[in-house]
Design a protein around this motif. Structure first.
Motif, PDB file in Angstrom:
ATOM      1  N   ALA A  93      35.301  45.884  62.726  1.00  0.00           N
ATOM      2  CA  ALA A  93      35.421  44.471  63.089  1.00  0.00           C
ATOM      3  C   ALA A  93      34.210  43.664  62.664  1.00  0.00           C
ATOM      4  CB  ALA A  93      35.622  44.358  64.601  1.00  0.00           C
ATOM      5  N   GLU A  94      33.053  44.339  62.586  1.00  0.00           N
ATOM      6  CA  GLU A  94      31.833  43.607  62.235  1.00  0.00           C
ATOM      7  C   GLU A  94      31.712  43.391  60.729  1.00  0.00           C
ATOM      8  OE1 GLU A  94      28.253  44.424  65.013  1.00  0.00           O
ATOM      9  OE2 GLU A  94      29.235  46.368  64.743  1.00  0.00           O
ATOM     10  N   LEU A  95      32.542  44.100  59.954  1.00  0.00           N
ATOM     11  CA  LEU A  95      32.467  43.983  58.500  1.00  0.00           C
ATOM     12  C   LEU A  95      33.404  42.867  58.055  1.00  0.00           C
ATOM     13  CD1 LEU A  95      30.798  45.551  56.405  1.00  0.00           C
ATOM     14  CD2 LEU A  95      32.789  46.961  55.974  1.00  0.00           C
ATOM     15  N   THR A  96      33.096  41.627  58.371  1.00  0.00           N
ATOM     16  CA  THR A  96      33.989  40.476  58.155  1.00  0.00           C
ATOM     17  C   THR A  96      34.141  40.102  56.693  1.00  0.00           C
ATOM     18  OG1 THR A  96      32.119  38.969  58.490  1.00  0.00           O
ATOM     19  CG2 THR A  96      33.434  39.551  60.434  1.00  0.00           C
ATOM     20  N   LEU A  97      33.243  40.474  55.832  1.00  0.00           N
ATOM     21  CA  LEU A  97      33.305  40.078  54.419  1.00  0.00           C
ATOM     22  C   LEU A  97      34.010  41.119  53.558  1.00  0.00           C
ATOM     23  CD1 LEU A  97      29.745  38.541  53.915  1.00  0.00           C
ATOM     24  CD2 LEU A  97      31.887  37.390  54.452  1.00  0.00           C
ATOM     25  N   LEU A  98      34.543  42.160  54.201  1.00  0.00           N
ATOM     26  CA  LEU A  98      35.273  43.161  53.420  1.00  0.00           C
ATOM     27  C   LEU A  98      36.580  42.588  52.865  1.00  0.00           C
ATOM     28  CD1 LEU A  98      35.466  46.079  52.420  1.00  0.00           C
ATOM     29  CD2 LEU A  98      36.599  46.669  54.580  1.00  0.00           C
ATOM     30  N   GLY A  99      37.316  41.792  53.648  1.00  0.00           N
ATOM     31  CA  GLY A  99      38.577  41.200  53.186  1.00  0.00           C
ATOM     32  C   GLY A  99      38.396  40.271  52.009  1.00  0.00           C
ATOM     33  N   PRO A 100      37.514  39.259  52.098  1.00  0.00           N
ATOM     34  CA  PRO A 100      37.287  38.371  50.943  1.00  0.00           C
ATOM     35  C   PRO A 100      36.870  39.143  49.693  1.00  0.00           C
ATOM     36  CG  PRO A 100      36.340  37.407  52.912  1.00  0.00           C
ATOM     37  CD  PRO A 100      36.803  38.771  53.292  1.00  0.00           C
ATOM     38  N   ALA A 101      36.081  40.184  49.865  1.00  0.00           N
ATOM     39  CA  ALA A 101      35.646  40.978  48.709  1.00  0.00           C
ATOM     40  C   ALA A 101      36.831  41.714  48.100  1.00  0.00           C
ATOM     41  CB  ALA A 101      34.553  41.966  49.125  1.00  0.00           C
ATOM     42  N   ALA A 102      37.707  42.250  48.955  1.00  0.00           N
ATOM     43  CA  ALA A 102      38.876  42.960  48.438  1.00  0.00           C
ATOM     44  C   ALA A 102      39.797  42.001  47.683  1.00  0.00           C
ATOM     45  CB  ALA A 102      39.627  43.624  49.598  1.00  0.00           C
ATOM     46  N   ALA A 103      39.985  40.767  48.165  1.00  0.00           N
ATOM     47  CA  ALA A 103      40.818  39.774  47.480  1.00  0.00           C
ATOM     48  C   ALA A 103      40.222  39.406  46.132  1.00  0.00           C
ATOM     49  CB  ALA A 103      40.975  38.529  48.359  1.00  0.00           C
ATOM     50  N   ALA A 104      38.923  39.198  46.099  1.00  0.00           N
ATOM     51  CA  ALA A 104      38.265  38.867  44.836  1.00  0.00           C
ATOM     52  C   ALA A 104      38.386  40.022  43.856  1.00  0.00           C
ATOM     53  CB  ALA A 104      36.796  38.531  45.090  1.00  0.00           C
ATOM     54  N   GLN A 105      38.316  41.242  44.364  1.00  0.00           N
ATOM     55  CA  GLN A 105      38.442  42.398  43.496  1.00  0.00           C
ATOM     56  C   GLN A 105      39.869  42.523  42.951  1.00  0.00           C
ATOM     57  OE1 GLN A 105      38.319  46.429  45.130  1.00  0.00           O
ATOM     58  NE2 GLN A 105      36.727  46.936  43.610  1.00  0.00           N
ATOM     59  N   ALA A 106      40.877  42.241  43.803  1.00  0.00           N
ATOM     60  CA  ALA A 106      42.275  42.297  43.337  1.00  0.00           C
ATOM     61  C   ALA A 106      42.516  41.271  42.231  1.00  0.00           C
ATOM     62  CB  ALA A 106      43.220  42.056  44.517  1.00  0.00           C
ATOM     63  N   ASN A 107      41.998  40.088  42.385  1.00  0.00           N
ATOM     64  CA  ASN A 107      42.127  39.046  41.347  1.00  0.00           C
ATOM     65  C   ASN A 107      41.440  39.484  40.062  1.00  0.00           C
ATOM     66  OD1 ASN A 107      42.711  36.264  40.391  1.00  0.00           O
ATOM     67  ND2 ASN A 107      40.467  36.093  40.427  1.00  0.00           N
ATOM     68  N   TRP A 108      40.300  40.110  40.191  1.00  0.00           N
ATOM     69  CA  TRP A 108      39.538  40.585  39.027  1.00  0.00           C
ATOM     70  C   TRP A 108      40.313  41.663  38.280  1.00  0.00           C
ATOM     71  CZ3 TRP A 108      35.526  39.708  35.938  1.00  0.00           C
ATOM     72  CH2 TRP A 108      34.939  40.767  35.237  1.00  0.00           C
ATOM     73  N   LEU A 109      40.947  42.551  39.032  1.00  0.00           N
ATOM     74  CA  LEU A 109      41.679  43.641  38.399  1.00  0.00           C
ATOM     75  C   LEU A 109      42.983  43.167  37.745  1.00  0.00           C
ATOM     76  CD1 LEU A 109      41.173  46.430  41.107  1.00  0.00           C
ATOM     77  CD2 LEU A 109      40.048  46.254  38.880  1.00  0.00           C
ATOM     78  N   ALA A 110      43.514  42.000  38.141  1.00  0.00           N
ATOM     79  CA  ALA A 110      44.772  41.462  37.566  1.00  0.00           C
ATOM     80  C   ALA A 110      44.469  40.689  36.277  1.00  0.00           C
ATOM     81  CB  ALA A 110      45.463  40.571  38.586  1.00  0.00           C
ATOM     82  N   ALA A 111      43.941  41.371  35.273  1.00  0.00           N
ATOM     83  CA  ALA A 111      43.535  40.730  34.017  1.00  0.00           C
ATOM     84  C   ALA A 111      44.756  40.544  33.091  1.00  0.00           C
ATOM     85  CB  ALA A 111      42.462  41.567  33.334  1.00  0.00           C
ATOM     86  N   PRO A 112      44.915  39.397  32.332  1.00  0.00           N
ATOM     87  CA  PRO A 112      46.027  39.173  31.399  1.00  0.00           C
ATOM     88  C   PRO A 112      45.883  40.054  30.165  1.00  0.00           C
ATOM     89  CG  PRO A 112      44.467  37.375  31.263  1.00  0.00           C
ATOM     90  CD  PRO A 112      44.009  38.232  32.383  1.00  0.00           C
ATOM     91  N   ALA A 113      47.009  40.170  29.407  1.00  0.00           N
ATOM     92  CA  ALA A 113      47.020  41.037  28.227  1.00  0.00           C
ATOM     93  C   ALA A 113      46.440  40.353  27.001  1.00  0.00           C
ATOM     94  CB  ALA A 113      48.445  41.512  27.947  1.00  0.00           C
ATOM     95  N   GLY A 114      46.676  39.057  26.798  1.00  0.00           N
ATOM     96  CA  GLY A 114      46.211  38.362  25.601  1.00  0.00           C
ATOM     97  C   GLY A 114      44.706  38.338  25.496  1.00  0.00           C
ATOM     98  N   ASP A 115      44.256  38.420  24.213  1.00  0.00           N
ATOM     99  CA  ASP A 115      42.812  38.475  24.009  1.00  0.00           C
ATOM    100  C   ASP A 115      42.121  37.210  24.478  1.00  0.00           C
ATOM    101  OD1 ASP A 115      43.037  41.004  22.937  1.00  0.00           O
ATOM    102  OD2 ASP A 115      43.261  40.267  20.887  1.00  0.00           O
ATOM    103  N   VAL A 116      42.620  36.117  24.069  1.00  0.00           N
ATOM    104  CA  VAL A 116      41.997  34.844  24.450  1.00  0.00           C
ATOM    105  C   VAL A 116      42.077  34.669  25.955  1.00  0.00           C
ATOM    106  CG1 VAL A 116      42.094  32.358  24.185  1.00  0.00           C
ATOM    107  CG2 VAL A 116      42.491  33.827  22.213  1.00  0.00           C
ATOM    108  N   GLN A 117      43.219  35.011  26.569  1.00  0.00           N
ATOM    109  CA  GLN A 117      43.382  34.877  28.017  1.00  0.00           C
ATOM    110  C   GLN A 117      42.461  35.846  28.763  1.00  0.00           C
ATOM    111  OE1 GLN A 117      45.754  35.255  25.789  1.00  0.00           O
ATOM    112  NE2 GLN A 117      47.045  33.407  25.911  1.00  0.00           N
TER     113      GLN A 117
END
Length: 811
Positions: free
Chosen positions: A426-450
């Motif tokens: 419960a005290e680790l409140t920044l774990l959720g925002p970090a996990a969301a940012a990491q999920a967005n980072w891992l969802a990279a597009p296929a195109g080179d320019v993108q």
């Protein structure tokens, strides 16, 4: 008892005790030897070989000696050199002198010369000790003690001080006749005997022994028994037992508070440790793992926090470089591909038409430039151009490879970011925002320019979220470790003590057994050795007690440690009681003499002399007579020297008919102390009064107070001598004579006793016979209380005339 004899006695007793193990016997033997030997046996453990006999240098054998002379200058109350000649043989010498005459300075000089200290000074302030130098002697001070050493002749013990030296800064030396000086007193071999058979006994020391705590009297009497080695052994074993038991005792003390702290902690490690501490036999290895953080002992939540505090993402520079490289590779591919395509199209058209033209019409001029010729040579050039086209195609291939590598790096920099662990905190409140940012980072597009655009836009939120998570995880980890660390530290201290206690346990039991055995058997040895001395003490008391109704009984050394004491039994009119509780001050002092004279006059003592300083201060008249009997017997085979300010002692010696030398110490101006054959006390007091009156260094106000007192003592001393001589001649009892004298309080009454044997008798006729007598009585009466106010020398002359008149009555 020698050390070898004592060790043999103790070991014989130990061997006869079948309850003792060999290891305990070994500890007893080691303890009798030294601290080092005992420590070695304890350190090496059971089965250690018996300690080898210690290698000691051959001790200096103590010399037996009598006192031949004492010479002192510049020390305490003695100014110019005082020389006291003594007969170096058995016999009694009484040195008489009033308080302040320098008599005690002689005793202190002797004591300091042969012992290096003074019992009297030891109990005084530093100012007392610093006032050792005589005020009237500014130059160097010195002491010379001549002793007649058996088998060696005369030996001198010397002490020398410079004019600026402190008391302890003296040069101390010994010189045998015809030999060079030797520094120190070691050559006499008196160091140990001085502790055992101290031949110097003062009123202060004897009184101090009886008034000190019981253990001091116990130790003082015990010294003569020759069992100091036994005491040292018991002290060593007790100290080692305490040291070996200390870890266990300290561990028990610590564990109580430690349990309470562990109960209050929410850390899972604390709960594990508490469970161990509640066991009868805790698993020290498990507790050690908790303290050291060994594998399997760390809280899993703390492990996650520790990993999160070190969680990493690509660096901003690496991400920017990957995006830039991808964009550059894409643009390079585009540029190479466009340039190469246009050239190839144009060349293809020209070559096609030229070839067609040449085919139809044969060799001819170039239709483009009208100069070149389409012929075989041209064909060669055309082939070269075809080769150039191949090179350009290679450039396209390289651009394509660079694009693929940039694409791989970009994809890897996204995929190498590990997924966060699944944890509920419960005290680790920044774990959720970090996990969301990491999920967005891992969802990279296929195109080179993108993809390049994704790297630039998605990294900043990722880095920010993970920076916050790392900080929060580190802070939580620090907080929880801060709560655990003090507990771990205390647990570590307890663990160290518990480990040592376990290792020391068997040896502790053996050392305690050895100490207990020595304590029990030592008590029996002490009292066995004490009995002959106790018998001698009772014999001396029987002479000293005279009319006392206190009879001295058993004397035993009892107790140990802080409870050691001397059990002195007495009978008062047939009823048993503790001696110290029923004796008067005078009886206690006589008891002290009874106890310590046997030690000072033990046959094995190398000191053929004993010196007693003011021993009869607190004694009543009957005990003075007994004291004379005691010292007379001692003087049959020992040199006995008694210093006293009390006139009763020399008088008692004279009455007893004992063959004794009596000398008097008198003090004149400028600390001039002299020794003379005994004059009557009255003459001595008058001489001292005369010396004070003539001393220009003594203030008049002091003379006004001192001279009348000395004059009174002179007149009363003469009266006492006349009265007692007449009374004893008439057959009166000593008790009756002493009682009559004590009842006479005023000088006139004491003169009446001398003249008429009755303190109430009139002395008017005697007073009227000479005006000097009336003035003398006034000086000795009112003047002694209020001080003199006339010419001191004239007053002394008047008193001297009165003294002569009293003495005439004796005739």
């Amino acid at each position: 008892m020698t050390e070898d004899t004592l060790i043999t006695t103790v070991l014989d007793l130990a061997d006869a005790d079948t309850s003792l193990s060999e290891d305990v016997k070994l500890l007893i033997l080691a303890a009798l030897d030294s601290d080092e030997t005992l420590s070695s046996v304890i350190e090496l453990g059971p089965g250690t070989a018996a300690p080898a006999a210690p290698e000691h240098a051959d001790p200096v054998q103590p010399v037996g000696a009598y006192l031949k002379s004492i010479k002192v200058s510049g020390f305490r109350g003695i100014g110019p050199q005082l020389s006291l000649a003594l007969s170096p043989s058995p016999g009694l010498t009484v040195i008489a002198g009033r308080n302040g005459s320098g008599k005690s300075s002689v005793a202190e000089a002797l004591e300091f010369a042969i012992t290096g200290q003074s019992y009297r000074w030891a109990n005084k302030s530093k100012v007392w000790k610093d006032s050792w130098r005589n005020l009237h002697t500014a130059d160097k001070a010195e002491i010379r003690i001549e002793i007649a050493v058996e088998g060696q002749g005369v030996t001198t013990v010397g002490l020398d001080w410079s004019s600026t030296a402190h008391l302890d800064d003296c040069a101390r030396w010994v010189q045998r006749q015809g030999a060079p000086r030797q520094p120190g007193l070691d050559s006499l071999g008196w160091s140990v005997p001085m502790e055992l058979y101290r031949p110097l006994l003062s009123y202060d020391e004897l009184g101090g022994r009886m008034e000190a705590e019981p253990s001091k009297l116990h130790d003082a009497l015990e010294k003569i028994l020759g069992l100091q080695q036994l005491n040292d052994a018991l002290t060593r074993l007790t100290a080692q037992s305490k040291a070996l038991s200390a870890p266990q005792a300290e561990a028990k003390r610590l564990v109580v508070g430690l349990k309470s702290k562990l109960e209050a902690s929410g850390d899972s490690r604390a709960a594990t440790a508490l469970a161990q501490l509640r066991k009868r036999a805790p698993d020290l290895g498990a507790i050690s793992s908790l303290v050291t953080g060994a594998s399997g002992s760390v809280d899993q939540g703390l492990d996650v926090l520790e990993r999160l505090s070190r969680w990493s993402v690509p660096t901003e520079s690496d991400v920017a470089a990957a995006a830039e490289a991808l964009e550059s590779a894409v643009q390079g591919m585009v540029d190479v591909a466009n340039a190469a395509g246009q050239m190839l199209r144009e060349r293809s058209q020209i070559l096609k038409r030229a070839v067609e033209l040449h085919a139809k019409h044969g060799d001819q001029l170039c239709p483009v430039c009208s100069q070149g010729e389409l012929n075989a040579e041209w064909a060669t050039v055309a082939r070269a151009e075809v080769d150039a086209a191949h090179a350009e195609i290679a450039d396209i291939d390289r651009a394509q490879g660079a694009l693929e590598e940039a694409r791989r790096v970009a994809v890897d920099i996204v995929r190498t970011t590990r997924e966060l662990p699944a944890v509920t905190d419960a005290e680790l409140t920044l774990l959720g925002p970090a996990a969301a940012a990491q999920a967005n980072w891992l969802a990279a597009p296929a195109g080179d320019v993108q993809l390049a655009t994704h790297l630039r836009e998605a990294f900043a939120p990722l880095a920010e979220a993970f920076d916050g998570l790392r900080v929060q995880a580190a802070e939580l980890l620090t907080q929880r470790e801060d709560l655990w660390s003090p507990l771990a530290l205390e647990l570590s201290s307890w663990l160290r003590l518990a480990t040592a206690a376990g290792e020391n346990g068997p040896m502790t039991d053996r050392v305690k057994a050895a100490a207990e055995w020595l304590k029990q058997n030592g008590a029996a040895l002490r009292n066995e050795r004490l009995q002959p001395i106790a018998g001698r003490a009772r014999a001396i008391w029987a002479m000293l007690r005279q009319e006392s109704n206190v009879d001295l009984g058993a004397i035993r050394l009892t107790g140990s440690g802080t409870q050691r004491k001397v059990d002195l039994r007495a009978e008062v009119d047939g009823t048993e009681a503790g001696a110290l509780g029923v004796m008067s001050q005078g009886e206690l002092h006589a008891l002290a003499l009874s106890l310590f004279l046997p030690r000072a006059t033990a046959p094995q003592s190398p000191f053929r002399f004993v010196v007693l300083d003011d021993p009869i201060q607190a004694m009543d008249p009957s005990k003075v007579e007994g004291f004379v009997q005691v010292i007379s017997e001692l003087a049959l085979d020992r040199q006995v020297i008694v210093l006293s300010h009390d006139d009763r002692l020399p008088e008692a010696v004279r009455r007893s008919g004992v063959d004794a030398g009596i000398v008097e110490v008198t003090r004149g101006a400028d600390s001039q102390v002299t020794i003379s054959s005994a004059a009557d006390p009255a003459s001595r007091y008058l001489d001292e009064a005369w010396a004070v009156a003539r001393d220009e260094n003594v203030p008049t106000t002091i003379k006004d107070k001192i001279t009348p007192g000395l004059c009174r003592m002179a007149l009363e001393s003469a009266a006492r001598d006349v009265f007692m001589s007449n009374a004893f001649s008439q057959g009166l009892s000593r008790v009756d004579v002493e009682s009559r004298w004590q009842d006479a309080k005023r000088t006139a009454e004491r003169v009446a006793l001398a003249l008429h044997g009755d303190r109430k008798a009139s002395i008017d006729g005697w007073v009227d016979g000479d005006s000097k007598r009336r003035r003398a009585l006034r000086i000795c009466g009112r003047g002694a209380h209020q001080g003199a106010n006339a010419d001191h020398l004239d007053e002394i002359k008047d008193v001297k005339a009165a003294v002569h008149a009293v003495r005439w009555a004796k005739k």
